[in-house]
Motif scaffolding. Structure first.
Motif, PDB file in Angstrom:
ATOM      1  N   LEU B 564       0.703  -1.189   0.036  1.00 56.98           N
ATOM      2  CA  LEU B 564      -0.345  -0.199   0.175  1.00 56.98           C
ATOM      3  C   LEU B 564       0.598   1.382   0.037  1.00 56.98           C
ATOM      4  N   PHE B 565       2.175   1.089   0.868  1.00 60.95           N
ATOM      5  CA  PHE B 565       3.211   2.082   1.121  1.00 60.95           C
ATOM      6  C   PHE B 565       3.558   2.315  -1.070  1.00 60.95           C
ATOM      7  N   ASN B 566       4.031   1.500  -1.269  1.00 57.00           N
ATOM      8  CA  ASN B 566       4.604   1.644  -2.782  1.00 57.00           C
ATOM      9  C   ASN B 566       3.716   2.112  -3.479  1.00 57.00           C
ATOM     10  N   LEU B 567       1.939   2.035  -3.697  1.00 57.10           N
ATOM     11  CA  LEU B 567       0.704   2.061  -4.671  1.00 57.10           C
ATOM     12  C   LEU B 567       0.892   3.245  -3.815  1.00 57.10           C
ATOM     13  N   ARG B 568       0.792   3.404  -2.851  1.00 54.17           N
ATOM     14  CA  ARG B 568       0.397   5.144  -2.790  1.00 54.17           C
ATOM     15  C   ARG B 568       1.211   6.571  -3.022  1.00 54.17           C
ATOM     16  N   GLU B 569       2.541   5.771  -2.949  1.00 54.22           N
ATOM     17  CA  GLU B 569       4.172   6.444  -3.645  1.00 54.22           C
ATOM     18  C   GLU B 569       4.196   6.941  -5.348  1.00 54.22           C
ATOM     19  N   GLY B 570       2.850   5.957  -6.187  1.00 51.64           N
ATOM     20  CA  GLY B 570       2.641   6.242  -7.242  1.00 51.64           C
ATOM     21  C   GLY B 570       3.338   4.644  -7.828  1.00 51.64           C
ATOM     22  N   LEU B 571       3.848   3.828  -7.572  1.00 50.88           N
ATOM     23  CA  LEU B 571       4.373   2.518  -7.715  1.00 50.88           C
ATOM     24  C   LEU B 571       3.382   1.305  -8.623  1.00 50.88           C
ATOM     25  N   THR B 572       3.076   1.303  -9.132  1.00 50.22           N
ATOM     26  CA  THR B 572       2.009   0.236  -9.857  1.00 50.22           C
ATOM     27  C   THR B 572       2.373  -1.319 -10.242  1.00 50.22           C
ATOM     28  N   SER B 573       1.499  -1.288 -11.001  1.00 52.57           N
ATOM     29  CA  SER B 573       1.831  -3.384 -11.168  1.00 52.57           C
ATOM     30  C   SER B 573       2.526  -2.644 -12.388  1.00 52.57           C
ATOM     31  N   ALA B 574       2.674  -1.640 -13.117  1.00 51.35           N
ATOM     32  CA  ALA B 574       4.088  -1.882 -14.267  1.00 51.35           C
ATOM     33  C   ALA B 574       5.172  -2.132 -13.343  1.00 51.35           C
ATOM     34  N   ASP B 575       5.550  -1.737 -11.745  1.00 50.51           N
ATOM     35  CA  ASP B 575       6.764  -1.538 -11.363  1.00 50.51           C
ATOM     36  C   ASP B 575       7.110  -3.336 -11.343  1.00 50.51           C
ATOM     37  N   ASP B 576       5.873  -4.229 -11.231  1.00 54.18           N
ATOM     38  CA  ASP B 576       6.438  -5.499 -10.901  1.00 54.18           C
ATOM     39  C   ASP B 576       6.883  -5.926 -12.188  1.00 54.18           C
ATOM     40  N   SER B 577       8.185  -6.253 -12.245  1.00 52.67           N
ATOM     41  CA  SER B 577       8.703  -6.604 -13.400  1.00 52.67           C
ATOM     42  C   SER B 577      10.299  -6.560 -13.634  1.00 52.67           C
ATOM     43  N   LEU B 578      11.165  -7.224 -15.228  1.00 51.57           N
ATOM     44  CA  LEU B 578      12.260  -7.355 -14.626  1.00 51.57           C
ATOM     45  C   LEU B 578      12.086  -6.947 -15.848  1.00 51.57           C
ATOM     46  N   CYS B 579      13.848  -6.809 -16.488  1.00 50.35           N
ATOM     47  CA  CYS B 579      14.107  -6.235 -17.769  1.00 50.35           C
ATOM     48  C   CYS B 579      14.248  -7.699 -18.306  1.00 50.35           C
ATOM     49  N   ASP B 580      14.590  -6.705 -20.131  1.00 52.19           N
ATOM     50  CA  ASP B 580      13.515  -7.598 -21.420  1.00 52.19           C
ATOM     51  C   ASP B 580      14.710  -8.737 -21.104  1.00 52.19           C
ATOM     52  N   ARG B 581      16.082  -8.831 -20.410  1.00 48.80           N
ATOM     53  CA  ARG B 581      17.221  -9.993 -20.567  1.00 48.80           C
ATOM     54  C   ARG B 581      16.561 -11.515 -19.673  1.00 48.80           C
ATOM     55  N   LEU B 582      16.456 -10.759 -18.779  1.00 47.68           N
ATOM     56  CA  LEU B 582      15.650 -12.241 -17.930  1.00 47.68           C
ATOM     57  C   LEU B 582      14.372 -12.881 -18.490  1.00 47.68           C
TER      58      LEU B 582
END
Lengths: 141, 631
Positions: B564-582
């Motif tokens: 909830l803290f992360n969401l309030r700071e503006g992070l979204t599900s798009a941030d649940d990601s890894l770089c393309d290499r992986l």
């Protein structure tokens, strides 16, 4: 209740130097003071005072105990898990964890490495979670 | 029940006030990172710049800290994450935690910044803020020598003073490394916090606690992981198995095996440079390595440091890794983020995208670069920003190996997809522990759960994430949780039919595992040492009614609060990601399944968590968990 220094104190600094938690402050030849917030009531100050200037937590005059009669911590090597709580609890840096006997030896334990510094406060024994330390020796004759 | 005592120190005004914790909050969040996450939510205004004096730091201990329970000396630092702009929590085993508690406080909250370099002294409950002009500029080792050796110390090195984004806070030789704790202290002009006192923790039932504690310690000492493998080889003992299962990050996570790995394993370390093992206060496991650097015995490297300064930059020299580890510690930097960023800089160099004078397989220039990063000098200064911000400037986003901005630990997720899911969903960024440490049952040879299947990974990951959050909040080192995996399995080895059967079984029971969370805490209404050794210990120490189910729910509550803290700071599900290499490039070109199938695993993960499609905890879930905050 903490220990207390009466006006019989001559300011010899012995108690301040012996206190394992550095709870006693005072200048040479001046009456010393025990910080009641820090005192752990181990009785070391009373054991060393030559002038019977220390009152224990019950308000009784502490009696000096000759150094030869002080108890020392004995560690049960089998029981000890080398967690080092005693090493850190000791304000006089007396205890150490033993060195491995051979490469790959992980059966190490705490032991009294610096017996001369030990003031017989018993903090190590009281902190040991396994009760592997007992204060022994120096029985009164 | 004795409630924890917290104080709020306003550095700008120099005032100190009590910060009462209610019984309800205490029972819901225990302490450590869980309680701190909840407090940060209340105390931190939205959108504050992480690397500024306005950031709030909560440094707290846990109920078990100072009780004599095994591996319980750890303390936690929670603040807004410099690397990710979400929540940060950093855990450390140094003596500061024990001494903070002994000084009379369970936690301190730092608000605002001091006008000039200062240090905070907490002696027997009395707090004073003093000038640290004479300490500024000193490395973390030297500054600690300036104080009484018996005091607990938490200091920053030059990296923290100079705003290196992954600067660490150091206590003794232990480090609260991740997320930039040192940088935030530096931004507040705080060089050190020292504490001393003689307060003892009052145990609810001392007699029974002592009896249980002895059993708990015996359990850890007789378990093959915590009683043998970890004390003998340290965490680096995992390296051999990680390499065998292609999960040892090599050349900036482009491969999973390092041909010279045998030169840097925990076994080699134990046979060559190790002088002895050691440990944090109160720990019977004693995984810490002692090695010689410049003629002095110092702390040796952990698995992550060996992986990231070894295979990941193609260095096979343990002596060099020991020196780097020591330098990173005294300069006050997180060796995981530092190693990850250096590997990224090397790949930029190799591809001709930037020139930092660093090359894979070459030790040349690394030590100088590390010092330059810490002191903010020369071209290497930019490396202090971390791989995410570097990629924004120089490109190479597809091989900037971080999650939410925090560099990954040394587990290659393409051959440990559950760990990949964990990295992506971890609240503090690319962290193996906050991510559930599924690698432990996938790749490092304790149990051999299928490394490539996405099936069951959401359920297993959530179980471990919640368990780790709860254990942290209670104050235990996470290595104690390795003992939960039955000892006979690690003795049989990952290839044994019984181990393989158990591994299959864990995947098969996934629907039950997933449904468990809906039934907490009513399911598992008991305490059993071999399931979760923490709960009975906690119950006897605090007098708090505690069951395994309740305990795991505390972990789940903590994870959701952090989310909830992360969401309030503006992070979204798009941030649940890894770089393309992986996620897009197979590690083994002949096997299309050697990628992290995040797109497949994430929806299932959200569903089992009780979150909506966008990864937001549903009101129903929050109500069930008793989280009364809204975003």
């Amino acid at each position: 209740m903490a220990y207390f220094i009466t006006e019989d104190c001559i300011g010899c600094t012995l108690c301040a130097r012996s206190c394992p938690v550095e709870a006693i402050a005072g200048k040479l030849k001046e009456r010393h003071v025990i910080n009641p917030k820090r005192c752990v009531e181990c009785g070391v100050c009373g054991n060393v005072c030559n002038n019977a200037a220390i009152l224990n937590s019950k308000g009784e005059k502490a009696v000096k105990i000759p150094k030869a009669e002080w108890k020392k911590p004995i560690v049960d090597k089998e029981l000890c898990s080398a967690c080092a709580i005693c090493v850190h609890a000791c304000g006089k840096d007396c205890l150490s964890i033993s060195l491995p006997q051979f490469r790959g030896d992980i059966k190490v334990f705490a032991y009294l490495a610096n017996e001369k510094q030990c003031v017989s406060c018993g903090l190590c024994a009281s902190y040991c979670p396994l009760h592997a330390i007992t204060m022994k020796g120096g029985e009164q004759k | 029940m004795k409630l924890p005592k917290y104080i709020l120190i306003n550095l700008a005004s120099g005032t100190v006030s009590d910060y009462p914790i209610s019984q309800e909050l205490y029972e819901k969040y225990l302490g450590g990172k869980a309680l701190a996450a909840r407090l940060l939510f209340d105390l931190m205004p939205v959108g504050v710049k992480a690397l500024s004096a306005d950031n709030v730091i909560i440094i707290n201990t846990s109920p078990m800290n100072g009780t004599g329970a095994p591996s319980s000396s750890r303390f936690n630092m929670t603040f807004k994450n410099v690397m990710t702009n979400g929540i940060a929590s950093s855990n450390c085993g140094g003596q500061f935690g024990v001494m903070l508690k002994a000084s009379g406080y369970d936690g301190i909250i730092l608000k605002g910044g001091a006008e000039s370099p200062s240090y905070i002294e907490i002696l027997d409950g009395d707090v004073s803020i003093k000038s640290a002009e004479h300490l500024w500029g000193m490395d973390a080792e030297k500054v600690q020598e300036e104080f009484n050796p018996h005091w607990g110390k938490l200091v920053i090195g030059p990296a923290g003073e100079n705003g290196v984004h992954y600067a660490a806070a150091v206590s003794g030789e232990r480090v609260a490394g991740r997320c930039g704790a040192g940088a935030v202290l530096g931004a507040k002009n705080i060089k050190a916090i020292v504490a001393f006192g003689t307060n003892r923790v009052e145990l609810y039932d001392k007699e029974k606690f002592d009896v249980y504690n002895r059993k708990f310690i015996d359990f850890l000492r007789t378990h093959p992981m915590t009683g043998n493998a970890l004390p003998r080889y340290g965490s680096a003992g995992l390296l051999n198995n990680a390499n065998a299962s292609h999960a040892l990050p090599t050349k900036n996570f482009s491969r999973g095996q390092y041909e010279k790995h045998s030169k840097i394993t925990g076994e080699t370390l134990a046979d060559t440079v190790l002088t002895r093992n050691s440990g944090c206060v109160s720990c019977p496991i004693r995984c810490e390595r002692r090695v010689m650097v410049n003629g002095k015995e110092v702390k040796g490297p952990e698995y992550e440091t060996v992986g990231l300064f070894g295979s990941n930059i193609e260095i096979d020299d343990l002596d060099f890794i020991n020196v780097v580890n020591f330098e990173a510690d005294i300069l006050g930097m997180d060796s995981i983020s530092l190693g990850g960023t250096i590997a990224f800089a090397m790949e930029l160099q190799e591809k001709g995208m930037a020139d930092f004078g660093l090359h894979f397989g070459s030790k040349e220039g690394i030590l100088e670069a590390i010092r330059d990063i810490a002191y903010g000098r020369g071209a290497a200064k930019e490396l202090g920003l971390g791989s995410k911000l570097l990629a924004e400037k120089y490109g190479g986003k597809e091989f900037a190996v971080n999650a939410k901005g925090l560099e990954l630990a040394a587990y290659e997720p393409r051959r440990s997809v559950g760990m990949g899911l964990g990295y992506a969903t971890s609240n503090r960024g690319g962290c193996h522990l906050n991510g559930g440490y599924v690698a432990l049952i996938e790749t490092v040879g304790v149990v051999s759960v299928d490394t490539q299947t996405p099936k069951g990974k959401a359920e297993l990951g959530i179980f471990f994430q919640n368990m780790i959050e709860a254990a942290s909040s209670a104050g235990f080192c996470l290595f104690t949780s390795m003992a939960i995996i039955p000892g006979f399995l690690s003795q049989l080895g990952p290839a044994h039919p019984i181990t393989r059967f158990v591994s299959k079984f864990l995947i098969t029971v996934r629907p039950i595992l997933g449904a468990l969370w809906g039934m907490m805490p009513w399911v598992l209404p008991f305490n059993w040492m071999y399931l979760l050794p923490y709960t009975q210990s906690l119950k006897l120490a605090t007098g708090m009614p505690m069951t395994s189910g309740k305990f795991l729910q505390i972990g789940e509550r903590c994870f959701n609060t952090e989310r909830l803290f992360n969401l309030r700071e503006g992070l979204t599900s798009a941030d649940d990601s890894l770089c393309d290499r992986l996620t897009k490039v197979p590690q083994d070109p002949s096997r299309a399944d050697t990628v992290v199938p995040l797109a497949k695993m994430l929806p299932r993960y959200y569903k089992v968590r009780g979150w909506d499609k966008n990864g937001v905890p549903t009101p129903r879930k929050l109500k069930k968990l008793g989280i009364d905050i809204k975003i």
